[in-house]
Design a protein around this motif. Structure first.
Motif, PDB file in Angstrom:
ATOM      1  N   SER A  74       5.021 -14.910   6.601  1.00  0.00           N
ATOM      2  CA  SER A  74       5.211 -13.594   7.722  1.00  0.00           C
ATOM      3  C   SER A  74       5.805 -12.532   6.940  1.00  0.00           C
ATOM      4  N   GLY A  75       5.473 -11.598   7.408  1.00  0.00           N
ATOM      5  CA  GLY A  75       5.791 -10.096   6.947  1.00  0.00           C
ATOM      6  C   GLY A  75       4.868  -8.975   6.949  1.00  0.00           C
ATOM      7  N   ASN A  76       4.996  -8.162   6.268  1.00  0.00           N
ATOM      8  CA  ASN A  76       4.114  -6.970   6.388  1.00  0.00           C
ATOM      9  C   ASN A  76       3.078  -7.139   5.125  1.00  0.00           C
ATOM     10  N   TYR A  77       1.817  -6.867   5.587  1.00  0.00           N
ATOM     11  CA  TYR A  77       0.762  -6.959   4.531  1.00  0.00           C
ATOM     12  C   TYR A  77       0.084  -5.513   4.304  1.00  0.00           C
ATOM     13  N   LYS A  78      -0.402  -5.368   3.471  1.00  0.00           N
ATOM     14  CA  LYS A  78      -0.961  -4.099   2.730  1.00  0.00           C
ATOM     15  C   LYS A  78      -2.520  -4.159   2.792  1.00  0.00           C
ATOM     16  N   LEU A  79      -3.370  -3.335   3.315  1.00  0.00           N
ATOM     17  CA  LEU A  79      -4.533  -3.391   3.338  1.00  0.00           C
ATOM     18  C   LEU A  79      -5.033  -1.914   2.541  1.00  0.00           C
ATOM     19  N   THR A  80      -5.864  -2.211   1.653  1.00  0.00           N
ATOM     20  CA  THR A  80      -6.175  -0.794   0.813  1.00  0.00           C
ATOM     21  C   THR A  80      -7.818  -0.879   0.899  1.00  0.00           C
ATOM     22  N   VAL A  81      -8.165   0.089   1.212  1.00  0.00           N
ATOM     23  CA  VAL A  81      -9.745   0.451   1.330  1.00  0.00           C
ATOM     24  C   VAL A  81     -10.049   1.509   0.349  1.00  0.00           C
ATOM     25  N   THR A  82     -10.791   1.209  -0.790  1.00  0.00           N
ATOM     26  CA  THR A  82     -11.311   2.174  -1.738  1.00  0.00           C
ATOM     27  C   THR A  82     -12.800   2.702  -1.451  1.00  0.00           C
ATOM     28  N   ALA A  83     -13.090   3.866  -1.352  1.00  0.00           N
ATOM     29  CA  ALA A  83     -14.601   4.226  -1.496  1.00  0.00           C
ATOM     30  C   ALA A  83     -14.649   5.141  -2.721  1.00  0.00           C
ATOM     31  N   ASN A  84     -15.478   4.637  -3.607  1.00  0.00           N
ATOM     32  CA  ASN A  84     -15.596   5.101  -4.867  1.00  0.00           C
ATOM     33  C   ASN A  84     -14.143   5.428  -5.612  1.00  0.00           C
ATOM     34  N   ALA A  85     -13.584   6.554  -5.527  1.00  0.00           N
ATOM     35  CA  ALA A  85     -12.410   6.768  -6.337  1.00  0.00           C
ATOM     36  C   ALA A  85     -11.134   7.268  -5.313  1.00  0.00           C
ATOM     37  N   VAL A  86     -11.398   7.340  -3.910  1.00  0.00           N
ATOM     38  CA  VAL A  86     -10.470   7.531  -3.083  1.00  0.00           C
ATOM     39  C   VAL A  86     -10.010   6.220  -2.242  1.00  0.00           C
ATOM     40  N   SER A  87      -8.906   6.058  -2.216  1.00  0.00           N
ATOM     41  CA  SER A  87      -7.942   4.926  -1.573  1.00  0.00           C
ATOM     42  C   SER A  87      -7.299   5.264  -0.626  1.00  0.00           C
ATOM     43  N   LYS A  88      -7.189   4.553   0.503  1.00  0.00           N
ATOM     44  CA  LYS A  88      -6.160   4.755   1.836  1.00  0.00           C
ATOM     45  C   LYS A  88      -5.672   3.436   2.127  1.00  0.00           C
ATOM     46  N   GLU A  89      -4.338   3.457   2.368  1.00  0.00           N
ATOM     47  CA  GLU A  89      -3.485   2.102   2.651  1.00  0.00           C
ATOM     48  C   GLU A  89      -3.145   2.214   4.032  1.00  0.00           C
ATOM     49  N   THR A  90      -2.827   0.920   4.436  1.00  0.00           N
ATOM     50  CA  THR A  90      -2.245   0.526   5.868  1.00  0.00           C
ATOM     51  C   THR A  90      -1.393  -0.457   5.795  1.00  0.00           C
ATOM     52  N   LEU A  91      -0.463  -0.551   6.429  1.00  0.00           N
ATOM     53  CA  LEU A  91       0.328  -2.027   6.699  1.00  0.00           C
ATOM     54  C   LEU A  91       0.099  -2.514   7.987  1.00  0.00           C
ATOM     55  N   PHE A  92      -0.024  -3.713   7.760  1.00  0.00           N
ATOM     56  CA  PHE A  92       0.056  -4.501   9.112  1.00  0.00           C
ATOM     57  C   PHE A  92       0.947  -5.809   9.139  1.00  0.00           C
ATOM     58  N   SER A  93       1.411  -6.462  10.151  1.00  0.00           N
ATOM     59  CA  SER A  93       2.450  -7.525  10.239  1.00  0.00           C
ATOM     60  C   SER A  93       1.661  -8.708  10.633  1.00  0.00           C
ATOM     61  N   VAL A  94       1.989  -9.809   9.951  1.00  0.00           N
ATOM     62  CA  VAL A  94       1.627 -11.115  10.440  1.00  0.00           C
ATOM     63  C   VAL A  94       2.695 -12.011  10.446  1.00  0.00           C
ATOM     64  N   TYR A  95       2.678 -12.677  11.581  1.00  0.00           N
ATOM     65  CA  TYR A  95       4.061 -13.575  11.622  1.00  0.00           C
ATOM     66  C   TYR A  95       3.397 -15.133  12.157  1.00  0.00           C
ATOM     67  N   SER A  96       3.992 -16.001  11.485  1.00  0.00           N
ATOM     68  CA  SER A  96       3.471 -17.483  11.504  1.00  0.00           C
ATOM     69  C   SER A  96       3.829 -17.729  12.960  1.00  0.00           C
ATOM     70  N   PRO A  97       2.594 -18.024  13.761  1.00  0.00           N
ATOM     71  CA  PRO A  97       2.697 -18.443  15.231  1.00  0.00           C
ATOM     72  C   PRO A  97       3.480 -19.885  15.492  1.00  0.00           C
ATOM     73  N   ASN A  98       4.419 -19.870  16.140  1.00  0.00           N
ATOM     74  CA  ASN A  98       5.342 -20.872  16.525  1.00  0.00           C
ATOM     75  C   ASN A  98       5.122 -21.115  18.024  1.00  0.00           C
ATOM     76  N   ILE A  99       5.416 -22.518  18.427  1.00  0.00           N
ATOM     77  CA  ILE A  99       5.400 -22.634  19.773  1.00  0.00           C
ATOM     78  C   ILE A  99       6.909 -23.288  19.943  1.00  0.00           C
ATOM     79  N   THR A 100       7.360 -22.691  21.014  1.00  0.00           N
ATOM     80  CA  THR A 100       8.880 -22.881  21.370  1.00  0.00           C
ATOM     81  C   THR A 100       8.943 -23.828  22.694  1.00  0.00           C
TER      82      THR A 100
END
Length: 189
Positions: free
Chosen positions: A48-74
């Motif tokens: 679980s935590g923040n993941y970083k997605l990086t997309v590169t088009a030729n030499a230009v890159s952009k990044e964004t963070l997104f969160s994924v948490y382990s799904p639990n049933i309570t």
């Protein structure tokens, strides 16, 4: 000339967990783009935590963070170690999200070996049958029962689990009716 794309996902620790290359578009003036779809989280999930997605088009890159948490049933009802339940029928309840359907397991063994009962639902509750077809599935006083729930996606893959089973007992009733087989040996006119 072409514009080539590279997709990369890094886990919370910074380790590269997913890469994709090969998408490209003509390098002409105008709108364009690329995407990667339907990637199962299991292809890159480490914890679980923040993941970083990086997309590169030729030499230009952009990044964004997104969160994924382990799904639990309570589990919410019956709570773990609940004793002498009097509900008729018992309604199992839990808190969860992200699953298309849930499977409830009830057994008299914490390992769920040769499970007594399983039932499926799209809801976050399940009403245990008061009079199950199989006499083995009838809940009785004096027995500790264990229950757990797994969550499944639309394709039938497990996407969520309870951390561990909960257990409960039911209260014996003072006016219990015992059902026995009856044999007729002879009919006399």
């Amino acid at each position: 000339d072409r514009i080539s794309f590279r997709f990369e996902i890094k886990d919370p620790a910074g380790a590269v967990r997913f890469t994709h290359t090969g998408n490209s578009i003509p390098g002409t003036i105008g709108d364009g783009g690329s995407s990667v779809k339907y990637i199962p989280i299991t292809n890159f999930f480490s914890n679980s935590g923040n993941y970083k997605l990086t997309v590169t088009a030729n030499a230009v890159s952009k990044e964004t963070l997104f969160s994924v948490y382990s799904p639990n049933i309570t589990p919410t009802y019956p709570s773990n170690y609940a004793r002498d339940l009097t509900d008729k029928p018992i309604t199992f309840r839990w808190v969860a999200s992200g699953a298309a359907k849930y499977k409830l397991y009830v057994d008299d063994d914490a390992a769920f070996f040769n499970c007594l009962f399983t039932g499926e639902t799209a809801l976050t509750e399940y009403i245990y049958p008061d009079n199950p077809a199989d006499v083995r599935q009838k809940l009785s006083a004096g027995t500790v029962y264990y229950w757990k729930v797994d969550g499944f996606d639309a394709a039938g893959n497990i996407v969520a689990k309870m951390a561990g089973p909960s257990n409960f007992t039911i209260k014996s009733t003072a006016f219990a009716i015992t059902v026995k087989d009856l044999a007729i040996l002879d009919i006399v006119p």
